[in-house]
Design a protein around this motif. Sequence first.
Motif, short mmCIF file in Angstrom:
data_model
loop_
_atom_site.label_atom_id
_atom_site.label_comp_id
_atom_site.label_asym_id
_atom_site.label_seq_id
_atom_site.Cartn_x
_atom_site.Cartn_y
_atom_site.Cartn_z
N LEU A 2 -8.94 0.12 6.87
CA LEU A 2 -9.92 1.21 6.89
C LEU A 2 -10.60 1.40 5.54
O LEU A 2 -11.75 1.85 5.47
N VAL A 3 -9.90 1.08 4.45
CA VAL A 3 -10.49 1.24 3.13
C VAL A 3 -11.76 0.42 3.00
O VAL A 3 -12.76 0.86 2.42
N VAL A 4 -11.77 -0.79 3.53
CA VAL A 4 -12.95 -1.65 3.40
C VAL A 4 -13.96 -1.40 4.52
O VAL A 4 -14.97 -2.08 4.61
N ALA A 5 -13.68 -0.41 5.37
CA ALA A 5 -14.60 -0.09 6.46
C ALA A 5 -15.36 1.19 6.20
O ALA A 5 -16.01 1.73 7.09
N THR A 6 -15.33 1.70 4.98
CA THR A 6 -16.03 2.96 4.70
C THR A 6 -17.53 2.78 4.88
O THR A 6 -18.08 1.71 4.67
N PRO A 7 -18.23 3.85 5.27
CA PRO A 7 -19.54 3.71 5.92
C PRO A 7 -20.78 3.83 5.06
O PRO A 7 -21.87 3.95 5.58
N ALA B 75 -14.25 7.60 7.05
CA ALA B 75 -13.95 8.03 5.69
C ALA B 75 -12.76 8.97 5.66
O ALA B 75 -11.84 8.81 4.84
N VAL B 76 -12.73 9.95 6.56
CA VAL B 76 -11.63 10.92 6.61
C VAL B 76 -10.32 10.22 6.95
O VAL B 76 -9.28 10.45 6.32
N THR B 77 -10.37 9.34 7.95
CA THR B 77 -9.16 8.62 8.35
C THR B 77 -8.64 7.74 7.22
O THR B 77 -7.42 7.64 7.00
N ALA B 78 -9.56 7.07 6.51
CA ALA B 78 -9.14 6.19 5.41
C ALA B 78 -8.46 6.98 4.30
O ALA B 78 -7.44 6.54 3.74
N ILE B 79 -9.01 8.16 3.97
CA ILE B 79 -8.40 8.99 2.92
C ILE B 79 -6.99 9.43 3.33
O ILE B 79 -6.02 9.30 2.57
N VAL B 80 -6.88 9.96 4.54
CA VAL B 80 -5.58 10.45 5.01
C VAL B 80 -4.57 9.31 5.09
O VAL B 80 -3.40 9.45 4.68
N ALA B 81 -5.02 8.15 5.59
CA ALA B 81 -4.10 7.01 5.74
C ALA B 81 -3.59 6.53 4.40
O ALA B 81 -2.38 6.26 4.25
N THR B 82 -4.44 6.43 3.40
CA THR B 82 -3.99 5.96 2.08
C THR B 82 -3.04 6.96 1.42
O THR B 82 -2.11 6.57 0.72
N LEU C 8 -0.98 8.97 3.11
CA LEU C 8 0.29 8.91 3.85
C LEU C 8 1.11 7.68 3.50
O LEU C 8 2.35 7.73 3.54
N VAL C 9 0.44 6.56 3.16
CA VAL C 9 1.20 5.35 2.81
C VAL C 9 1.39 5.22 1.30
O VAL C 9 1.75 4.16 0.80
N ASP C 10 1.11 6.32 0.59
CA ASP C 10 1.35 6.39 -0.85
C ASP C 10 0.44 5.49 -1.68
O ASP C 10 0.79 5.10 -2.79
N GLU C 11 -0.76 5.18 -1.12
CA GLU C 11 -1.77 4.43 -1.90
C GLU C 11 -2.75 5.44 -2.51
O GLU C 11 -3.93 5.46 -2.23
N TYR C 12 -2.21 6.29 -3.38
CA TYR C 12 -3.00 7.41 -3.88
C TYR C 12 -4.12 6.98 -4.82
O TYR C 12 -5.13 7.66 -4.94
N VAL C 13 -3.96 5.85 -5.50
CA VAL C 13 -5.05 5.35 -6.35
C VAL C 13 -6.23 4.93 -5.48
O VAL C 13 -7.40 5.23 -5.80
N ALA C 14 -5.93 4.26 -4.36
CA ALA C 14 -6.99 3.90 -3.42
C ALA C 14 -7.66 5.16 -2.87
O ALA C 14 -8.88 5.19 -2.66
N SER C 15 -6.86 6.23 -2.65
CA SER C 15 -7.41 7.48 -2.13
C SER C 15 -8.48 8.03 -3.06
O SER C 15 -9.56 8.43 -2.63
N ILE C 16 -8.17 8.06 -4.37
CA ILE C 16 -9.13 8.65 -5.31
C ILE C 16 -10.35 7.75 -5.47
O ILE C 16 -11.47 8.23 -5.71
N VAL C 17 -10.18 6.43 -5.30
CA VAL C 17 -11.34 5.52 -5.36
C VAL C 17 -12.26 5.77 -4.16
O VAL C 17 -13.49 5.79 -4.30
N ILE C 18 -11.67 5.97 -2.98
CA ILE C 18 -12.47 6.27 -1.79
C ILE C 18 -13.23 7.58 -1.98
O ILE C 18 -14.42 7.71 -1.66
N VAL C 19 -12.51 8.60 -2.52
CA VAL C 19 -13.16 9.89 -2.76
C VAL C 19 -14.31 9.73 -3.76
O VAL C 19 -15.39 10.31 -3.58
N LEU C 20 -14.08 8.93 -4.80
CA LEU C 20 -15.14 8.68 -5.78
C LEU C 20 -16.34 8.03 -5.11
O LEU C 20 -17.49 8.37 -5.40
#
Length: 623
Positions: free
Chosen positions: A267-272, A74-81, A83-95
């Motif tokens: 990693l986004v689709v690998a969240t646990p 989860a932490v790696t997926a947030i940081v990775a999104t 860093l690659v400027d996928e900030y909408v995906a970041s907030i979805v993961i956080v949600l």
Amino acid sequence: MAWIMTNARRYPLLTTTVLVGLLGIVLWAFGLGSEPVNLVRWLFSGFALFVAVLQAIQMVRDIMRGHWGLDILAVTAIVATVLVDEYVASIVIVLMLTGGEALEDYAAGRAKRELNALLEKSPQSAHRVLPGGGIEEVPVAEVKVGDTLLLRPAEIVPVDGELLDVGGVFDESSLTGESVPVERAVGDAVLSGAVNGQAAVQITATATAENSQYQRIVALVAAAGESKAPVVRLADRYAVPFTLFSLALAGVAWAVSGDPVRFAEVLVVATPCPLLIAAPVAFMGGMSRAARNGVIVKGGGVLETLSRARTVVFDKTGTLTHGTPSLTAVRPAPGFDADEVLALAASAEQYSSHVLAASIMRAAEERGLTLRPAKTAREVATHGVVADIDGRVVTIGKLAFVRDAAPDARATELVGGELSIAVAVDGRFAGSIVASDSVRGNAAATIAALRELGVRESMILTGDARATASHVAEELGITRVQAECLPQDKVITVRAVTERPVIMVGDGVNDAPVLAAADVGIAMGAKGATAASESADVVIMVDDISRAARAVQIGHDTVRIALQSIWIGIAFSVVLMLIAAFGVIPATVGAVLQEVVDLVTILNALRAIGRRRDAHWNVPSAP
């Protein structure tokens, strides 16, 4: 609105995430979501990194305690999104992460519905009938033994009692799992927690609230609900391999494509969440199902152990048999009369807690014999009683115990299923009292069902004579017998069993030590053996041995559904990761798809609750 505010305070991080998301939408609507001043990106990225830091701190604490979980993904997926400027995906993961707690609470609440129903129905007050004929409402804790209570239509019985009216109908489904109402006649026992029918009746309280059946059940349920059983270990077994596989696949996708976005998309689709939530929800559902079937399981870990059980050990009296032996013969020794032996024996048994004592006293009363008080009386636990009756020293109990006082004591001949108790008077053998305790009608079917569930070895541990125990074992198809056991002998024997896990099924106070020593102790708690119930891992709330096999069946079903849910989550995630590795699934879409995977696995885990009635169950209940 009140509900929204309550949940907002309950889940502050989720509430903040939703507010950040809404603020981002507003900023985007005002044109502040594009370059050169992209406030939405800074808002979403900054908040996502803040949550990632919180998760990372907790992750490090867990690792320092030796617990490697799934937070790394989860932490790696947030940081990775980010860093690659996928900030909408970041907030979805956080949600998804912050909403995981709320989703788990909802699923757990759904799974615990039967347990919660038991707690919510706990009687709070009673209607006490006053000597002058009036009625007062009092807290249930103030009810005393001997009080007369009025039960209005559809009212919950507040404490255990005896019915005073000619007849009544009661719904005992919350206690027994049986939906058909039962009829009770005057003088019959009425259990707290039952629901009165359509007619008002009166009962006499036979126990205080604290010592009543339903309140003991509520205490057991509360303990079970609060237990921190290691059920998550079922998912943790897959945590490290799944994490390593996910990171490796994401790394390969990045290396082959040369695009770091691929790493984030995988990693986004690998969240646990499926692994974190599915197993606990399934086990809570299994505990709820067990409660609906009249069985209280003290923690999800017990269900996992039940599913792996290989040996079952039974106490005999009151467990495999009904525990209410009836007198069949009095065999006096030369120089003694049958009525004399029975009267002295019954007088001494007034001071005994043995199950046979009540039968001997009842038989003496039926013959019109007078029970006399003892000048002194001493019970030697599991052996017998020594009492001074009218100046005569009466020793009654096991043959070996009586033989110490009367060396001429001898065994009497028994036929199948009979048991005997020896009597000595003033150092002379006075005779034997023979009784018979019938085997439960569904005991053989229960043992057969356990065998089908993988519990291959069976044993009887009893303090009774070998001949009696061997007859019961032969009748029921039990493979091993150890008779004439003291409580400590039972503990030693259970600990020595090699085919484990081992289940111990018993009902009496003297079974408490061995129930605690077994991998899973199952107490037949319907008769109020509080010590046995407190020592056990499973408490059967009705006088029905088939519920022991049902508990094992529920354990099997629960573990199967938990593992199935975990593998469904893993399978869907792996498929999505493989697709994402080829750049087909954008990061934001992947985050949404992972939410779908979460819901699928949780809904599957909720199947552990079972049907309203276990219609497939083929072991007959006790008549």
